[in-house]
Design an enzyme around this catalytic site. Sequence first.
Site, PDB file in Angstrom:
ATOM      1  N   LYS A  56       0.661  -1.271  -0.020  1.00  0.00           N
ATOM      2  CA  LYS A  56       0.110  -0.095  -0.187  1.00  0.00           C
ATOM      3  C   LYS A  56       0.744   1.113  -0.028  1.00  0.00           C
ATOM      4  O   LYS A  56       1.725   1.228   0.784  1.00  0.00           O
ATOM      5  CB  LYS A  56      -0.845   0.063   1.333  1.00  0.00           C
ATOM      6  N   SER A  98      -9.827   1.873   2.896  1.00  0.00           N
ATOM      7  CA  SER A  98      -8.755   2.645   1.952  1.00  0.00           C
ATOM      8  C   SER A  98      -7.940   1.704   1.314  1.00  0.00           C
ATOM      9  O   SER A  98      -7.087   2.237   0.385  1.00  0.00           O
ATOM     10  CB  SER A  98      -7.840   3.678   2.875  1.00  0.00           C
ATOM     11  N   SER A 142      -9.996  -0.527   7.199  1.00  0.00           N
ATOM     12  CA  SER A 142      -9.456  -0.366   6.093  1.00  0.00           C
ATOM     13  C   SER A 142      -8.619  -1.607   5.337  1.00  0.00           C
ATOM     14  O   SER A 142      -8.201  -1.368   3.981  1.00  0.00           O
ATOM     15  CB  SER A 142      -8.251   0.836   5.769  1.00  0.00           C
TER      16      SER A 142
END
Lengths: 97, 488
Positions: free
Chosen positions: B80, B155, B179
Amino acid sequence: MKEGKISLEEVKHIAKLARLRLSENEEELMTHQLNNILLYMEKLNELDTSNIEPMHHAVEQVNVMRDDKLKPSLSSEKALSNAPQQNGVFFVVPKVL
Amino acid sequence: MTEEITQWSIIETRRRLAKKEINAIELVETYLKRINSLNPSLNAFITVCEELALKEARYYVDHPDKLVEKPLGGVPIAIKDCLCTEGIRTTCGSKILESFVPPYNATVVEKLLQAGAIIIGKTNMDEFAMGSSTEHSYFGPARNPWDTSRVPGGSSGGSAVAVAACLCPGAIGTDTGGSIRQPAAFCGIVGMKPTYGRVSRYGLIAFASSLDQAGPMARNVQDTALLLQVISGYDPKDTTSILKEVPPYCEEMKKPVRNLRLGIPKEYFAKGIDSSIEEAIRQALRVYENLGARIVDISLPHTEYGVAAYYIIAPAEASSNLARYDGVKYGFRAEIPSPDLIHMYLETRSRGFGSEVKRRIMLGTYALSSGYYDAYYHKASQVRNLIRKDFEEAFLTCDAIIAPVTPVAPFLIGEKLDDPLSMYLSDVYTLPASLAGIPGVSVPCGFSPEGLPIGMQILGNYFQEDLLLRLAYIFEQETGLSPKYPSI
């Protein structure tokens, strides 16, 4: 204009504190949206929390220390490498006063 | 053949590499080809590390002994884009860090590299991890591979999409309020948020420091356990990481679940939950019952206050953390005529941050400002304690908690964008565990009538990741529900 929890004037003040410049449209939309959100937050007042300690950490730890020893760290060259403006030794910023 | 290779699990990939059925360069090239063909439509990656990944792959071709000796030797893993990668651009999904190239690795990244992983790319995310849909990315929304008109969740949406669409066999996400778990559920994969403090936050770009935690995302439980094993552990560079032994998750995972008590919180089946999601969870409970687990009704009475408490605490911490983006030390600086410092700050932040980030900075600044601190931040922190106590009580009568991950199926791109509060409310089932700091895993448990994945959430007491993996693993073995592949 105080639509509910937060007024347009307060939004302008908070933006100033947060170092954000909002356009007039943004200010109005923000006032409207923050009001909706803050009205929802009212829900918390249903709870009596008078004897409840606030919780700030998931796993409580007290005074995490390390030995006061010199260790290698980033060189100034590397530390400055992402700066928008620098002179090899310092970060350079626009005139302050 | 290409499709087959990219469907291999991490364990399978390792086995084939070790047996020399494929070499690391061929493997990486196969993935790069698939990424190049699918990323333009899915937008899972912000940066693809083509050159570096091939260079690393070359190293493992030249050093086959290293490949065998390292637990992830030669396996492409996606990261990420809020985890710092030395020499690889790390944007956090924001314009303000569009060209930031970290001079160091996050500890999670360092551990993965030490374990032999090859970083294949940096994945798309809501700006500064603020969002539940990956629509708030400066680099455009990621798309759900099961239905590209829908969001993949967020996210960590990019990591979930990359894994679900077989653009990599595993990825790392971060979870502040759901997330990892929510995008894993939306994309039909496994995702775990470890106990706060289990995994180092060093080099994880801070959103809400008392909540942020990195964790693994993969297509099966075994791979998830392996990734967790690699990234867990105390780190002197993160004073909030915990000095506690990391159990051998891959072995612990295989222990039986007989006689375990599974708590079903009634508040997680309240009105508003999609009926196909509720049905899928109820069916999963029957699977556990048949395995000899006991189902216990429990109550987590403060669940409904989680959204309000979280959306004060997280923005409050964010408003403070994001004060560092001022156009001085790194990142974007706005060019302005006749510059002075204050105007430079204002322009940089106003042009550099997107609308959701500004909203949360405003909300957090307000909640911390003089005259409102007690009513908002202090109150929310007290409620946070009540939520923690709910779990503490519950774990006196059960060993783990089974619940849905989300009340609704993946929504349409754009559907919730104009109504921030409705987006926040969709996090209702993931926020309490984040506030308490306990671990949670999302496991695929079925599909809606429209063919969209459904996730089951298993929550455990502090540092009970091994127990969660056990429950997830046996469920997967019994149902054969993962992996499934979207047709894209």
